[in-house]
Design a protein around this motif. Structure first.
Motif, PDB file in Angstrom:
ATOM      1  N   SER A   1      24.359  35.961  29.069  1.00 13.75           N
ATOM      2  CA  SER A   1      23.424  36.879  28.416  1.00 13.75           C
ATOM      3  C   SER A   1      22.003  36.697  28.951  1.00 13.75           C
ATOM      4  CB  SER A   1      23.434  36.669  26.900  1.00 13.75           C
ATOM      5  OG  SER A   1      24.671  37.065  26.347  1.00 13.75           O
TER       6      SER A   1
ATOM      7  N   ASN B   1      19.329  38.067  18.998  1.00 11.25           N
ATOM      8  CA  ASN B   1      20.785  38.023  18.824  1.00 11.25           C
ATOM      9  C   ASN B   1      21.305  38.808  17.629  1.00 11.25           C
ATOM     10  OD1 ASN B   1      21.181  36.321  21.070  1.00 11.25           O
ATOM     11  ND2 ASN B   1      20.668  34.520  19.849  1.00 11.25           N
TER      12      ASN B   1
ATOM     13  N   GLN C   1      21.897  38.409  32.217  1.00 12.50           N
ATOM     14  CA  GLN C   1      21.832  39.866  32.020  1.00 12.50           C
ATOM     15  C   GLN C   1      20.430  40.283  31.612  1.00 12.50           C
ATOM     16  OE1 GLN C   1      23.777  42.281  32.634  1.00 12.50           O
ATOM     17  NE2 GLN C   1      25.897  41.596  32.621  1.00 12.50           N
TER      18      GLN C   1
ATOM     19  N   GLU D   1      21.353  44.712  27.470  1.00 13.82           N
ATOM     20  CA  GLU D   1      21.628  43.796  28.588  1.00 13.82           C
ATOM     21  C   GLU D   1      22.586  44.351  29.625  1.00 13.82           C
ATOM     22  OE1 GLU D   1      20.809  39.486  26.499  1.00 13.82           O
ATOM     23  OE2 GLU D   1      22.866  40.175  26.661  1.00 13.82           O
TER      24      GLU D   1
ATOM     25  N   GLN E   1      21.195  42.670  21.965  1.00 13.13           N
ATOM     26  CA  GLN E   1      21.743  42.486  23.311  1.00 13.13           C
ATOM     27  C   GLN E   1      22.314  43.768  23.914  1.00 13.13           C
ATOM     28  OE1 GLN E   1      22.628  40.864  20.568  1.00 13.13           O
ATOM     29  NE2 GLN E   1      24.810  40.499  20.433  1.00 13.13           N
TER      30      GLN E   1
ATOM     31  N   ILE F   1      28.473  34.556  20.273  1.00 15.80           N
ATOM     32  CA  ILE F   1      27.064  34.254  20.553  1.00 15.80           C
ATOM     33  C   ILE F   1      26.749  32.808  20.186  1.00 15.80           C
ATOM     34  CG2 ILE F   1      24.678  34.816  19.953  1.00 15.80           C
ATOM     35  CD1 ILE F   1      25.588  37.713  19.534  1.00 15.80           C
TER      36      ILE F   1
END
Length: 200
Positions: A113, A34, A116, A94, A91, A150
């Motif tokens: 997420s 993240n 993805q 993704e 990310q 997030i």
């Protein structure tokens, strides 16, 4: 999608060990974290493994460098047989990135997420199935205070994952399926209702 969250969370060294283990077993692994800081640390730990080419992707890199790295990754993944490849990324990978890893390790984030991330695993259907491992980093290894999207997504996804473990049938047996996603978005948008009130 396998929920591998555990009490106290995974250390970055444990995440690197899992990724290396997956490269040995399946030939390639993508780790999605993240934060840029976590990507750097996990990448450095994975580089100590001599058996695979290890790549790093983050928004801190210039677009030309990211593009060159992605081209190198694709060439390795498309080789017959696939060359041992390990990538640690934020990310950014993704959405809109066409890569096909055998396995994915995803730091817990929003269910969107995670879905993805799953799209980068066995994308071309070359294997019977691909594995996506959802892990929770230790709190001291991840600071999401400046990343509210997030942070809130992670909290709401963890609620769904906990409920899924208790009663998979409630979500049709799929932790990133339509029923789970419906519940996730309901919780997520309710939590962010104050942020979504725009004056006209």
């Amino acid at each position: 999608v396998v929920n591998r969250r555990k009490p106290g969370g995974w250390s970055q060294a444990e995440v690197a060990d899992l990724a290396i283990e997956q490269v040995k077993e399946a030939g390639s692994c993508l780790v999605i974290v993240n934060t840029k800081k976590a990507a750097q640390v996990v990448y450095q730990l994975c580089r100590q493994f001599p058996g695979a080419e290890v790549f790093h992707l983050s928004t801190g890199m210039c677009p030309a460098h990211r593009k060159a790295q992605l081209n190198s990754i694709r060439l390795r993944l498309q080789a017959k047989p696939c060359l041992p490849t390990l990538c640690v990324s934020t990310q950014l990978i993704e959405a809109g990135v066409d890569v096909d890893f055998s396995t994915v390790v995803r730091y817990v984030a929003g269910l969107d997420s995670i879905a993805q991330a799953a799209g980068r695993c066995n994308r071309n259907g070359h294997r019977e199935k691909g594995m996506v491992y959802v892990v929770n980093p230790r709190s001291e290894d991840e600071n999401l205070s400046r990343l509210p999207d997030i942070r809130i997504g992670k909290e709401k996804a963890e609620g769904v994952l906990i409920d899924f473990v208790e009663d998979p049938a409630r979500f049709g047996g799929i932790c990133i399926g339509p029923l789970a996603m419906g519940r996730y978005y309901q919780d997520y948008f309710f939590a962010r209702a104050a942020d979504m009130s725009y004056p006209l």
